[in-house]
Design a protein around this motif. Structure first.
Motif, PDB file in Angstrom:
ATOM      1  N   LYS A 288       0.581  -0.942   0.338  1.00 59.27           N
ATOM      2  CA  LYS A 288       0.269  -0.245  -0.459  1.00 59.27           C
ATOM      3  C   LYS A 288       1.293   1.430   0.406  1.00 59.27           C
ATOM      4  N   THR A 289       1.653   1.465   0.642  1.00 60.01           N
ATOM      5  CA  THR A 289       2.462   2.334   0.676  1.00 60.01           C
ATOM      6  C   THR A 289       3.523   2.523  -0.779  1.00 60.01           C
ATOM      7  N   LYS A 290       3.367   1.633  -1.279  1.00 58.66           N
ATOM      8  CA  LYS A 290       4.460   1.550  -2.440  1.00 58.66           C
ATOM      9  C   LYS A 290       3.784   2.404  -3.602  1.00 58.66           C
ATOM     10  N   ALA A 291       2.533   2.181  -3.303  1.00 60.09           N
ATOM     11  CA  ALA A 291       1.406   2.366  -3.749  1.00 60.09           C
ATOM     12  C   ALA A 291       0.520   3.912  -4.040  1.00 60.09           C
ATOM     13  N   LEU A 292       1.328   3.950  -2.749  1.00 64.49           N
ATOM     14  CA  LEU A 292       0.714   5.660  -2.532  1.00 64.49           C
ATOM     15  C   LEU A 292       1.683   6.219  -3.386  1.00 64.49           C
TER      16      LEU A 292
ATOM     17  N   ARG B 242       3.941   5.994  -5.375  1.00 68.16           N
ATOM     18  CA  ARG B 242       3.739   6.238  -6.952  1.00 68.16           C
ATOM     19  C   ARG B 242       2.704   6.828  -7.343  1.00 68.16           C
ATOM     20  N   ILE B 243       1.352   7.074  -6.514  1.00 71.72           N
ATOM     21  CA  ILE B 243       0.545   8.230  -7.711  1.00 71.72           C
ATOM     22  C   ILE B 243       1.200   9.801  -6.741  1.00 71.72           C
ATOM     23  N   LYS B 244       1.101   9.388  -5.709  1.00 72.86           N
ATOM     24  CA  LYS B 244       2.163  10.581  -4.981  1.00 72.86           C
ATOM     25  C   LYS B 244       3.339  11.145  -6.479  1.00 72.86           C
ATOM     26  N   GLU B 245       4.056  10.282  -6.485  1.00 73.36           N
ATOM     27  CA  GLU B 245       5.137  10.354  -7.705  1.00 73.36           C
ATOM     28  C   GLU B 245       4.393  10.688  -9.180  1.00 73.36           C
ATOM     29  N   LYS B 246       3.376  10.510  -8.954  1.00 76.82           N
ATOM     30  CA  LYS B 246       2.539  10.755 -10.528  1.00 76.82           C
ATOM     31  C   LYS B 246       1.507  12.196 -10.084  1.00 76.82           C
ATOM     32  N   GLU B 247       1.280  12.589  -9.481  1.00 78.81           N
ATOM     33  CA  GLU B 247       0.761  13.956  -9.199  1.00 78.81           C
ATOM     34  C   GLU B 247       1.282  14.885  -9.080  1.00 78.81           C
ATOM     35  N   GLU B 248       2.335  14.625  -8.601  1.00 82.56           N
ATOM     36  CA  GLU B 248       4.410  15.909  -8.391  1.00 82.56           C
ATOM     37  C   GLU B 248       4.402  16.116 -10.072  1.00 82.56           C
TER      38      GLU B 248
END
Length: 140
Positions: A98-102, A104-110
């Protein structure tokens, strides 16, 4: 043959009772075992005398023969001082995913935010460039 000291489940549905056994690691959890070493009843309070009952001599014997306790038994035996306390994992496997997925999502948003800012900066620069010749023409 690799020997494990592990819990073998008994009891009824939602009322677990475990036997502490020495078993071949290839044998099923509730199947064939070499020797019964004690019992563990998680339904009793933690301070109850019959919650975790073992034959310490036989546990020490099997440990000296190279038997490996499971993680749960290692924790229970470390409370009695028979083995060293187990090393704690940094994160359980599911949480790590879950942490890794979060992340990745943060990186995409940034990345999306940075791209949007870059596009806005380019648009502002283009608007300034378009406005500058018009100002020069009106000044003449």
């Amino acid at each position: 043959m690799s020997v494990r000291i592990r819990l073998s489940r008994g009891g009824s549905k939602k009322r677990p009772f475990y036997r502490v056994v020495a078993a071949d690691q290839r044998a099923p959890r509730d199947g064939r075992f070499i020797e019964r070493l004690g019992s563990y009843n998680p339904m009793l309070p933690q301070d109850h005398a019959e919650r975790f009952v073992i034959n310490e001599e036989r546990i020490k014997y099997w440990l000296s023969q190279g038997a490996q306790p499971t993680e749960r038994l290692e924790k229970l035996l470390s409370n009695l001082g028979l083995v060293a306390a187990p090393a704690l994992r940094e994160q359980p496997k599911k949480s790590a995913l879950k942490t890794k997925a979060l992340e990745r999502i943060k990186e995409k948003e940034e990345k999306a935010k940075a791209a949007a800012e870059a596009a806005a900066a380019e648009a502002a620069a283009a608007a300034e460039a378009a406005a500058a010749p018009a100002e020069e023409a009106s000044a003449e």
